[in-house]
Write an enzyme that holds these catalytic residues in place. Sequence first.
Site, mmCIF file in Angstrom:
data_model
loop_
_atom_site.group_PDB
_atom_site.id
_atom_site.type_symbol
_atom_site.label_atom_id
_atom_site.label_comp_id
_atom_site.label_asym_id
_atom_site.label_seq_id
_atom_site.Cartn_x
_atom_site.Cartn_y
_atom_site.Cartn_z
ATOM 1 N N ARG A 177 -4.757 -26.036 -22.272
ATOM 2 C CA ARG A 177 -3.655 -26.436 -23.145
ATOM 3 C C ARG A 177 -4.023 -26.151 -24.585
ATOM 4 O O ARG A 177 -5.156 -26.397 -25.022
ATOM 5 C CB ARG A 177 -3.349 -27.924 -22.989
ATOM 6 C CG ARG A 177 -2.697 -28.310 -21.665
ATOM 7 C CD ARG A 177 -1.368 -27.634 -21.466
ATOM 8 N NE ARG A 177 -0.577 -28.253 -20.423
ATOM 9 C CZ ARG A 177 0.422 -27.654 -19.796
ATOM 10 N NH1 ARG A 177 0.738 -26.410 -20.106
ATOM 11 N NH2 ARG A 177 1.111 -28.286 -18.858
ATOM 12 N N GLU A 190 4.080 -23.067 -29.057
ATOM 13 C CA GLU A 190 4.456 -21.931 -28.211
ATOM 14 C C GLU A 190 5.966 -21.739 -28.243
ATOM 15 O O GLU A 190 6.709 -22.712 -28.164
ATOM 16 C CB GLU A 190 3.977 -22.172 -26.773
ATOM 17 C CG GLU A 190 2.470 -22.216 -26.652
ATOM 18 C CD GLU A 190 1.966 -22.413 -25.227
ATOM 19 O OE1 GLU A 190 2.811 -22.560 -24.304
ATOM 20 O OE2 GLU A 190 0.747 -22.427 -25.018
ATOM 21 N N HIS A 193 0.638 -17.416 -22.609
ATOM 22 C CA HIS A 193 0.610 -18.515 -21.628
ATOM 23 C C HIS A 193 0.928 -17.968 -20.237
ATOM 24 O O HIS A 193 1.848 -18.428 -19.553
ATOM 25 C CB HIS A 193 1.608 -19.612 -22.016
ATOM 26 C CG HIS A 193 1.295 -20.933 -21.348
ATOM 27 N ND1 HIS A 193 1.628 -22.153 -21.892
ATOM 28 C CD2 HIS A 193 0.699 -21.219 -20.161
ATOM 29 C CE1 HIS A 193 1.253 -23.131 -21.087
ATOM 30 N NE2 HIS A 193 0.693 -22.591 -20.019
#
Length: 323
Positions: free
Chosen positions: A241, A270, A289
């Site tokens: 994370r 993000e 990601h």
Amino acid sequence: MSDGSRWRVVVSAPYARSCIDRYRRALEHGGCDAVFACATERLEEDDLLRLLPGAHGIICGDDRITSRVLDAAADLRVISKWGTGMDSIDVAEARRRGITVGNTPNAFSEPVADTVLGYALLAVRQLEKMNADMHGGLWQKPQLRSLSELTLGIVGVGNCGRAVARRAAAFGMRILGADVIDVDPQTLIATGLEQVRLQRLLHEADIVSLNCTLNPSSFHLIDSGALRAMQHGAFLINTCRGPVVDERALEDALLSGRLAGAALDVFEIEPLPADSRLRSLPNCFLAPHNANSSVRAAERVHENTIRALLEGLARPAQRPVAV
């Protein structure tokens, strides 16, 4: 529903967008009317405050399902998270209200572990640099190291961390692991992993892989102090994370040369902002990601996420827990 009416379900998980028809068919067959939200990465509080009133269930990604959102979602009975991590959901508050919360544990450990070792090889064997040199007309042979000459530090030795350790052991690496929970003996025997305190891991590891969950104790776990504790010339990999790493401190460590490099699949914000300094650092590998990408793993999560939602709706409503 026993009265013949239908459940209202919001589908906001970005990975569901590629197979909307499949979700719609499965949910309609289960007595649901699906509302599909246009989420690129996640929905924020204000988005959910508009969508969730009147909804009985949600299939979500990393949406910010806070107590404020739950206050506005009086009819919500099931939160089915696409994937594993639930740090964006106030799980305790949801369960206190009698809302079923489900996910798919250990969904992406294998592809994420592949990505970690891929970055380790990319950094140590300098594959990208040599390729760029060759395409640029250069014939240069840098002095490289083998993974078997290096120490890997794994922060968070859960399902994903153990998958990383198995791969690193196959490459002959010395492996250190830091976790607040004792690592199971089978992993220690199979991989040779030595469980140590975080400070020692940072001091001794040539490559540090972050594979922990995000919680109050791991927020900015890798800050300026932790980065100073790492070996000069070490390499950092974050596939867990974004907020586990203080990005401003990492930028400074990369710019100063204290760290040889970093590989980041996740970020504090993000999508990564266009003006992020990380984009300008040649010693920082970036990815959107996507370390969890795997056709087979995604298929398993699709099936489990839909099933968990329908099974949760079929169960009798749970009573809120008195406090």
